[in-house]
Design a protein around this motif. Structure first.
Motif, PDB file in Angstrom:
ATOM      1  N   GLN A 190      60.892  66.316  31.933  1.00 34.80           N
ATOM      2  CA  GLN A 190      61.531  65.872  33.038  1.00 34.80           C
ATOM      3  C   GLN A 190      60.723  64.806  33.828  1.00 34.80           C
ATOM      4  N   ALA A 191      60.523  63.615  33.029  1.00 36.46           N
ATOM      5  CA  ALA A 191      59.684  62.541  33.265  1.00 36.46           C
ATOM      6  C   ALA A 191      60.306  61.912  34.607  1.00 36.46           C
ATOM      7  N   ALA A 209      61.569  55.754  38.412  1.00 37.89           N
ATOM      8  CA  ALA A 209      60.843  57.050  38.646  1.00 37.89           C
ATOM      9  C   ALA A 209      60.211  57.610  37.269  1.00 37.89           C
ATOM     10  N   ALA A 210      61.205  57.383  36.105  1.00 38.27           N
ATOM     11  CA  ALA A 210      60.654  57.706  34.675  1.00 38.27           C
ATOM     12  C   ALA A 210      59.525  57.158  34.422  1.00 38.27           C
ATOM     13  N   LEU A 211      59.647  55.806  34.774  1.00 31.73           N
ATOM     14  CA  LEU A 211      58.109  54.778  34.395  1.00 31.73           C
ATOM     15  C   LEU A 211      56.986  55.376  35.107  1.00 31.73           C
ATOM     16  N   VAL A 212      56.808  55.986  36.319  1.00 34.13           N
ATOM     17  CA  VAL A 212      55.694  56.178  36.947  1.00 34.13           C
ATOM     18  C   VAL A 212      54.612  56.831  36.294  1.00 34.13           C
ATOM     19  N   PRO A 213      55.102  58.188  35.693  1.00 32.59           N
ATOM     20  CA  PRO A 213      53.867  58.734  35.079  1.00 32.59           C
ATOM     21  C   PRO A 213      53.020  57.864  33.849  1.00 32.59           C
ATOM     22  N   PHE A 236      55.646  53.227  23.905  1.00 33.30           N
ATOM     23  CA  PHE A 236      55.724  54.701  23.935  1.00 33.30           C
ATOM     24  C   PHE A 236      57.302  54.983  23.965  1.00 33.30           C
ATOM     25  N   VAL A 237      57.951  55.781  23.144  1.00 31.28           N
ATOM     26  CA  VAL A 237      59.274  56.178  23.290  1.00 31.28           C
ATOM     27  C   VAL A 237      59.465  57.573  23.666  1.00 31.28           C
ATOM     28  N   ASP A 238      60.486  57.676  24.905  1.00 29.99           N
ATOM     29  CA  ASP A 238      60.704  58.970  25.219  1.00 29.99           C
ATOM     30  C   ASP A 238      62.305  59.156  25.271  1.00 29.99           C
ATOM     31  N   GLY A 277      68.140  57.246  25.546  1.00 27.04           N
ATOM     32  CA  GLY A 277      69.193  58.112  26.020  1.00 27.04           C
ATOM     33  C   GLY A 277      70.691  57.510  25.550  1.00 27.04           C
ATOM     34  N   THR A 278      71.689  57.565  26.658  1.00 22.15           N
ATOM     35  CA  THR A 278      72.735  56.951  26.229  1.00 22.15           C
ATOM     36  C   THR A 278      72.873  55.472  26.049  1.00 22.15           C
ATOM     37  N   TRP A 279      71.843  54.996  27.027  1.00 21.02           N
ATOM     38  CA  TRP A 279      71.316  53.772  26.953  1.00 21.02           C
ATOM     39  C   TRP A 279      69.771  53.786  26.643  1.00 21.02           C
ATOM     40  N   CYS A 280      69.372  52.731  25.643  1.00 20.77           N
ATOM     41  CA  CYS A 280      67.940  52.707  25.111  1.00 20.77           C
ATOM     42  C   CYS A 280      67.259  51.253  25.995  1.00 20.77           C
ATOM     43  N   ILE A 281      66.654  51.708  26.672  1.00 18.16           N
ATOM     44  CA  ILE A 281      65.928  50.555  27.906  1.00 18.16           C
ATOM     45  C   ILE A 281      64.642  50.326  27.724  1.00 18.16           C
ATOM     46  N   SER A 282      64.207  49.223  27.047  1.00 14.61           N
ATOM     47  CA  SER A 282      62.764  48.613  26.847  1.00 14.61           C
ATOM     48  C   SER A 282      62.380  48.345  28.161  1.00 14.61           C
ATOM     49  N   PHE A 283      61.250  48.925  28.971  1.00 16.17           N
ATOM     50  CA  PHE A 283      60.726  48.399  30.043  1.00 16.17           C
ATOM     51  C   PHE A 283      59.238  47.796  29.716  1.00 16.17           C
TER      52      PHE A 283
END
Length: 452
Positions: free
Chosen positions: A416-417, A236-240, A385-387, A255-261
């Protein structure tokens, strides 16, 4: 006063459960937050209190339906993944919502992978590192062999977002963003369920798949509104970003995890990538997104406590440390090449806490460079992009720009991405305005040169 048309989004994390109402400009016009005490499963392991969650959804909806200021047009859900709710033929939960961190029996794990081609080959096909209960399909496999009586009574196993959707719509569906997220269920080479799902009798317990932008009518009383099928929160956070940016990019969600999509990398995972915690997600349009994970947020939190204890400071001191290029240059000049993580460092080597903190972030960025490169190489990506948490850390952002000089590096700010993504996915069902193109605020970081 005419009621404002809104969408209601339930954003359910492990700790905080939130309800947001967004107007047609994607501005938050109402917010409610709840936290529940965990309960225990039959083994004494902590797990989500499913009944509290269910009642909270109903109570929150009744509250907003009673509010004359809002007209609810649609409802959608975004929740953490890797969690199943098991329903009987009457639609009632049969078992606890088992925690995805619950220890998985080694014998059963070996039995599974030995039957289906071995860990390496299987992980490759399903784009799922071997993660035990975090591979949600393994939870169903475990029930089949440890609790066959319970297994036989399961009519449907719904991932958590689809269970919440079912509470309001009365319809049982599966969604690709939940299935395609390190579940061991999906064969990414065939774009279908892996053969084991049918062989083990799991397939008939999974509800039909619907597209992530589907909506259905509501069964829960209220005005005439639509209900989305629900979303896995990372997707969901990737959609915007997918809606707003069409040039290839990587989203580094921190966040707790840093995920590169990387939604622009569809090459199959290699054995080395899987060993280094790379995986694939299915995004809301059903395409694979290659991703790599690092436990950096957690590491940052632990090491900041260590720095504060050593130097006798308060951890709050490190929330907004300004970037000092001179400190970084000095640290790089005296770098110890045999050390890769800050946890191995001796704090007496640092003259001040601020120097130690710069070293911590430098170590994290060096690890991030390796992890992000795993999904970046061979693609046309020009932007990162880093959020999340690290997007507000000026040392992290400046150093990221240094290690990726050929890319444009942006901090992305959006309230609230995850919730916005779940709303955008079903935009047409509730919103009369065109898709917005101004909901993400960007701050550009370029390489700062030290001027003498």
């Amino acid at each position: 006063m005419k009621a404002i048309p809104v969408i209601a989004i339930f954003d359910v994390g492990k700790t905080n459960k939130k309800l947001f109402l967004f107007d047609e400009n994607y501005k938050i016009v109402f917010e409610r937050s709840a936290r529940f005490t965990e309960t225990m499963d039959e083994d004494g392991d902590p797990c989500e209190n499913l009944e509290s969650l269910r009642l909270s959804v109903f109570d929150s909806l009744r509250e907003v339906f009673r509010n004359p200021a809002f007209e609810i047009k649609s409802i959608n859900f975004a929740t953490y993944g890797a969690s199943f709710v098991y329903l009987d033929e009457n639609g009632n939960p049969l078992a606890p919502l088992y925690n995805y961190l619950k220890a998985y029996p080694e014998e059963l794990k070996d039995q599974f992978y030995n039957t289906y081609g071995g860990k390496e080959e299987f992980s490759n096909l399903t784009a799922s590192p071997v993660l035990g209960s975090l591979n949600s399909g393994m939870q169903l496999y475990r029930i089949k062999y440890e609790k066959p009586e319970l297994f036989n009574r399961i009519k449907y196993a719904l991932h958590l977002p689809q269970y919440l959707s079912y509470l309001i719509s009365g319809e049982t569906y599966s969604d690709l963003t939940s299935i395609g997220c390190h579940t061991n269920l999906w064969d990414f080479t065939k774009n279908a369920y892996h053969e084991w799902v049918k062989k083990e009798g799991i397939f008939e317990k999974l509800a039909p798949i619907v597209p992530s932008n589907s909506v259905m009518p509501a069964a829960f009383p209220g005005n005439n509104y639509a209900v989305g099928a629900g979303f896995h929160d990372s997707s969901a956070a990737l959609v915007p970003y997918l809606v707003n940016f069409h040039e290839p990019f990587i989203l580094l969600s921190t966040g707790t995890w840093c995920i590169s999509f990387n939604p622009f990398n569809s090459s199959p995972l290699t054995a080395e990538e899987l060993e280094n915690d790379c995986l694939c997600y299915l995004q809301y349009e059903g395409k694979p997104v290659k991703a790599s994970r690092l436990f950096s947020g957690y590491e940052h939190e632990q090491q900041v406590k260590r720095i504060a204890a050593h130097f006798g400071t308060d951890i709050i001191t490190y929330r907004a440390v300004p970037y000092d290029v001179r400190i970084i240059e000095e640290l790089q000049l005296n770098a110890q090449t045999d050390i890769t993580s800050f946890g191995e460092r001796d704090l007496t080597d640092f003259a001040t806490d601020i120097i130690a903190y710069h070293q911590l972030v430098l170590d994290l960025v060096n690890q991030q460079y390796i992890a992000t490169n795993r999904v970046l190489k061979g693609t046309q990506v020009k932007r990162i992009f880093v959020d999340g948490g690290f997007s507000k850390n000026s040392i992290f952002m400046n150093l990221l720009a240094v290690v990726f000089p050929e890319l444009e590096v942006f901090a992305a700010f959006m309230a609230q991405a995850t919730a916005v993504g779940a709303a955008l996915a079903i935009h047409k069902s509730w919103n009369t305005k065109p898709l917005p193109n101004d909901i993400i605020e960007l701050k550009y970081y370029s390489v700062v040169q030290h001027q003498n």
